[in-house]
Write a protein that holds these residues in place. Structure first.
Motif, PDB file in Angstrom:
ATOM      1  N   TYR A  12     -11.293  11.644   2.446  1.00  0.00           N
ATOM      2  CA  TYR A  12     -10.919  10.372   1.810  1.00  0.00           C
ATOM      3  C   TYR A  12     -10.565  10.647   0.361  1.00  0.00           C
ATOM      4  O   TYR A  12     -11.201  11.470  -0.310  1.00  0.00           O
ATOM      5  CB  TYR A  12     -12.087   9.389   1.881  1.00  0.00           C
ATOM      6  N   LEU A  17      -7.671   9.102  -3.072  1.00  0.00           N
ATOM      7  CA  LEU A  17      -6.654   8.179  -3.554  1.00  0.00           C
ATOM      8  C   LEU A  17      -5.709   8.922  -4.487  1.00  0.00           C
ATOM      9  O   LEU A  17      -6.011  10.029  -4.933  1.00  0.00           O
ATOM     10  CB  LEU A  17      -7.298   7.013  -4.324  1.00  0.00           C
ATOM     11  N   GLU A  25     -18.355  -1.830  -2.759  1.00  0.00           N
ATOM     12  CA  GLU A  25     -17.151  -1.125  -3.209  1.00  0.00           C
ATOM     13  C   GLU A  25     -17.470   0.335  -3.528  1.00  0.00           C
ATOM     14  O   GLU A  25     -18.499   0.645  -4.126  1.00  0.00           O
ATOM     15  CB  GLU A  25     -16.579  -1.805  -4.445  1.00  0.00           C
ATOM     16  N   THR A  31     -12.488   1.719  -6.735  1.00  0.00           N
ATOM     17  CA  THR A  31     -11.413   2.000  -5.778  1.00  0.00           C
ATOM     18  C   THR A  31     -10.843   0.764  -5.104  1.00  0.00           C
ATOM     19  O   THR A  31      -9.709   0.775  -4.629  1.00  0.00           O
ATOM     20  CB  THR A  31     -11.916   2.928  -4.657  1.00  0.00           C
ATOM     21  N   ASP A  51     -11.990  -0.179  -2.316  1.00  0.00           N
ATOM     22  CA  ASP A  51     -12.295   0.044  -0.907  1.00  0.00           C
ATOM     23  C   ASP A  51     -13.763  -0.272  -0.634  1.00  0.00           C
ATOM     24  O   ASP A  51     -14.641   0.053  -1.435  1.00  0.00           O
ATOM     25  CB  ASP A  51     -11.996   1.494  -0.513  1.00  0.00           C
ATOM     26  N   ALA A  83     -17.197   0.060   1.689  1.00  0.00           N
ATOM     27  CA  ALA A  83     -17.806   1.078   2.540  1.00  0.00           C
ATOM     28  C   ALA A  83     -19.321   0.945   2.496  1.00  0.00           C
ATOM     29  O   ALA A  83     -19.879   0.130   1.762  1.00  0.00           O
ATOM     30  CB  ALA A  83     -17.395   2.471   2.070  1.00  0.00           C
ATOM     31  N   VAL A 101     -15.816   3.966   5.483  1.00  0.00           N
ATOM     32  CA  VAL A 101     -14.970   2.886   4.973  1.00  0.00           C
ATOM     33  C   VAL A 101     -14.863   1.810   6.054  1.00  0.00           C
ATOM     34  O   VAL A 101     -14.570   2.106   7.209  1.00  0.00           O
ATOM     35  CB  VAL A 101     -13.567   3.406   4.598  1.00  0.00           C
ATOM     36  N   ASP A 158     -13.439  -1.601   5.198  1.00  0.00           N
ATOM     37  CA  ASP A 158     -12.383  -2.558   4.906  1.00  0.00           C
ATOM     38  C   ASP A 158     -11.802  -2.233   3.539  1.00  0.00           C
ATOM     39  O   ASP A 158     -12.297  -1.345   2.841  1.00  0.00           O
ATOM     40  CB  ASP A 158     -12.935  -3.988   4.918  1.00  0.00           C
ATOM     41  N   ARG A 159     -10.771  -2.989   3.173  1.00  0.00           N
ATOM     42  CA  ARG A 159     -10.165  -2.818   1.861  1.00  0.00           C
ATOM     43  C   ARG A 159     -10.300  -4.090   1.059  1.00  0.00           C
ATOM     44  O   ARG A 159      -9.907  -5.158   1.523  1.00  0.00           O
ATOM     45  CB  ARG A 159      -8.694  -2.421   2.000  1.00  0.00           C
ATOM     46  N   LYS A 160     -10.813  -3.924  -0.116  1.00  0.00           N
ATOM     47  CA  LYS A 160     -10.936  -5.072  -1.005  1.00  0.00           C
ATOM     48  C   LYS A 160      -9.546  -5.587  -1.346  1.00  0.00           C
ATOM     49  O   LYS A 160      -9.309  -6.793  -1.402  1.00  0.00           O
ATOM     50  CB  LYS A 160     -11.689  -4.646  -2.263  1.00  0.00           C
ATOM     51  N   ASN A 199       1.386   3.696   2.103  1.00  0.00           N
ATOM     52  CA  ASN A 199       0.784   2.499   1.523  1.00  0.00           C
ATOM     53  C   ASN A 199       1.842   1.410   1.376  1.00  0.00           C
ATOM     54  O   ASN A 199       2.898   1.629   0.778  1.00  0.00           O
ATOM     55  CB  ASN A 199       0.189   2.806   0.155  1.00  0.00           C
TER      56      ASN A 199
END
Length: 505
Positions: A309, A311, A360, A390, A392, A394, A404, A406-408, A418
């Motif tokens: 993982y 970014l 997060e 991030t 993200d 988790a 992880v 979900d995504r904020k 993306n």
């Protein structure tokens, strides 16, 4: 401290000058050859009047010229701004202006959009890479071959370890791309630690089908290979057959990809093929389904997929599963050496382990960017409390593995790319038949997620869904535009009038 990331190339050349650094079709380029060519290009860039810290935008697919240009930029003390070749002219204009780029290097297949963009930005010189002896260049551009003409001085511009080496564009909740400043030292540390994690050897041969303009391909594939003196096989775009051909022909040992690539490869017929050279796969960009991992490892006997993982803002890898024995399926692994990871609540308080404590992901360590270029306010917000936030969501387990969930942010990951809904929504709102719009992702077995636009008609208008798709296709890169448009009378909203995407999903 003085340090230039190009030391990876010069040191590996000193060890193995004649070893192939990369294969491309029937061409092979050794370490000494890439070192020499990139030195000439560096001298030519300096000859244009560029000085330390100036930006060069690189708008190329996975070609040898990407490598030549990348290492030339580093050697000259400049900053590379990698751009997706699929970007449209308006998108390229934004990136050129925001990054203050002074040179644009593009490929003949994409030169029309790139040149249109460059003509709208003052002071940008455009070079075009052509193939097969052709010279199909738009008027006003220069041939990339000019950059080979300079005398190779062999000098590498002294840079500081914390000087920006790559300005990599990402996006946030606003949808406006932001340039993450990655330093020479951060990129060096990330590829060094990552390569050591999965035991990269100098006799390894990797498949470079991940786009090199993306942090995963640049840092975790190309940089790792050059740092440890290995070899890469350049594949310009993903095609399962072409990847299998590369593995067979060059006896590739490492494959790095996103889950959709593993899905496609797992469903290929391997009858008559010899892919026994492959020993490890690394996966990132999105969570890889356990079933995809199982199918792939069942078909590619002896290969283990290790998921990580990261970014753009963390120079690629942040967490990693280091071996078949220690990995946990569906987990993104543990933090890499020298990097700290936490899961925090909305007040930035650390949460205890367990799936009931989702928060997060925040990070600090050698891999975290300097900041967002020319955006001190957004940088400060992202780094509040000394940790990079991030967006993200988790949780961690008792053993320190992260998951992880979900995504904020409302980020959509389609085929490893993306996709930022706000950017698409801005285009939709310019359509005369659309009153309101929201873009969401829906699960897709092959691509991970597909882009869906949900719209309501403007007063007195009717929405032609197919026409809306065409409208977006003309204005957005091919991986961004929605493949599906749904029409509703009214979009669901909360008490403040905010569109509730959760209800749409």
């Amino acid at each position: 401290m003085s340090f230039n990331l190009a030391a990876m190339l010069t040191e590996s050349r000193a060890s193995s000058p004649d070893k192939p650094l990369c294969h491309f079709g029937d061409q092979a380029f050794g370490y000494a050859q890439v070192d020499e060519i990139s030195g000439r290009v560096a001298a030519s860039l300096r000859g244009l009047g560029l000085v330390r810290g100036d930006k060069v935008a690189v708008h190329l697919p996975n070609l040898p010229q990407f490598l030549f240009t990348y290492f030339a930029i580093l050697k000259a003390g400049l900053v590379m701004v990698p751009l997706n070749p699929l970007l449209r002219a308006a998108e390229i204009v934004y990136h050129l202006e925001d990054s203050d780029s002074k040179v644009l290097v593009t490929f003949e297949s994409f030169a029309a959009e790139a040149t249109t963009a460059a003509s709208e930005v003052d002071g940008v010189t455009t070079f075009v890479v052509t193939v097969g002896g052709s010279d199909r260049r738009p008027e006003g551009t220069r041939h990339y071959d000019e950059l080979y003409a300079a005398e190779n001085t062999g000098d590498v511009e002294p840079t500081n370890a914390d000087d920006t080496a790559v300005l990599l564009y990402t996006s946030g909740t606003t949808g406006r791309p932001k340039g993450a400043e990655l330093t020479h030292f951060q990129l060096y540390m990330n590829c060094t630690v990552s390569g050591e994690l999965f035991g990269f050897r100098d006799d390894d041969i990797g498949v470079a089908v991940l786009p090199l303009f993306h942090v995963f391909g640049l840092s975790s594939v190309l940089n790792v290979c050059v740092r440890f003196g290995g070899t890469v096989v350049l594949v310009p775009r993903f095609d399962a057959g072409a990847v299998l051909d590369a593995i067979e022909h060059y006896r590739c040992t490492i494959f790095s990809g996103v889950p959709t690539m593993y899905f496609a490869l797992a469903h290929q017929d391997l009858t008559g093929r010899d892919v026994s050279s492959l020993r490890v796969g690394t996966s990132g960009g999105a969570a890889i389904p356990g079933e995809t991992m199982r199918l792939f490892e069942e078909k590619f006997t002896g290969v283990v997929i290790l998921e990580g993982y990261g970014l753009s803002e963390t120079a690629s890898t942040t967490t990693f599963n280091i071996s078949a024995e220690q990995r946990k399926v569906l987990s993104i692994g543990k933090p890499i050496w020298g990097v700290q990871v936490r899961v925090v609540d909305e007040h930035d308080n650390p949460l205890p382990p367990g799936p009931g404590h989702v928060g997060e992901i925040v990070i600090r360590g050698h891999n975290v960017m300097k900041g967002y270029y020319k955006r001190p306010g957004e940088t400060a917000k992202a780094f509040r409390g000394g940790w990079f936030h991030t967006g993200d969501l988790a949780y961690a387990d008792e053993d320190g593995y992260y998951y992880v969930v979900d995504r904020k942010k409302d980020l959509i990951i389609r085929g490893g790319y993306n996709v930022y809904p706000r950017e698409i929504e801005e285009v939709l709102y310019t359509h005369p038949a659309i009153g309101e719009a929201a873009v969401i992702g829906r699960p897709d077995e092959k691509l991970g997620e597909e882009v869906v636009a949900v719209v309501s008609p403007a007063p007195g208008a009717e929405v032609d869904c197919a026409a809306v798709v065409d409208y977006c296709r003309e204005r957005l890169a091919s991986y961004k535009y929605p493949r599906e448009v749904r029409v509703v009378a009214e979009l669901p909203k909360g008490p403040t009038g905010k569109i509730l995407k959760k209800e749409l999903r």
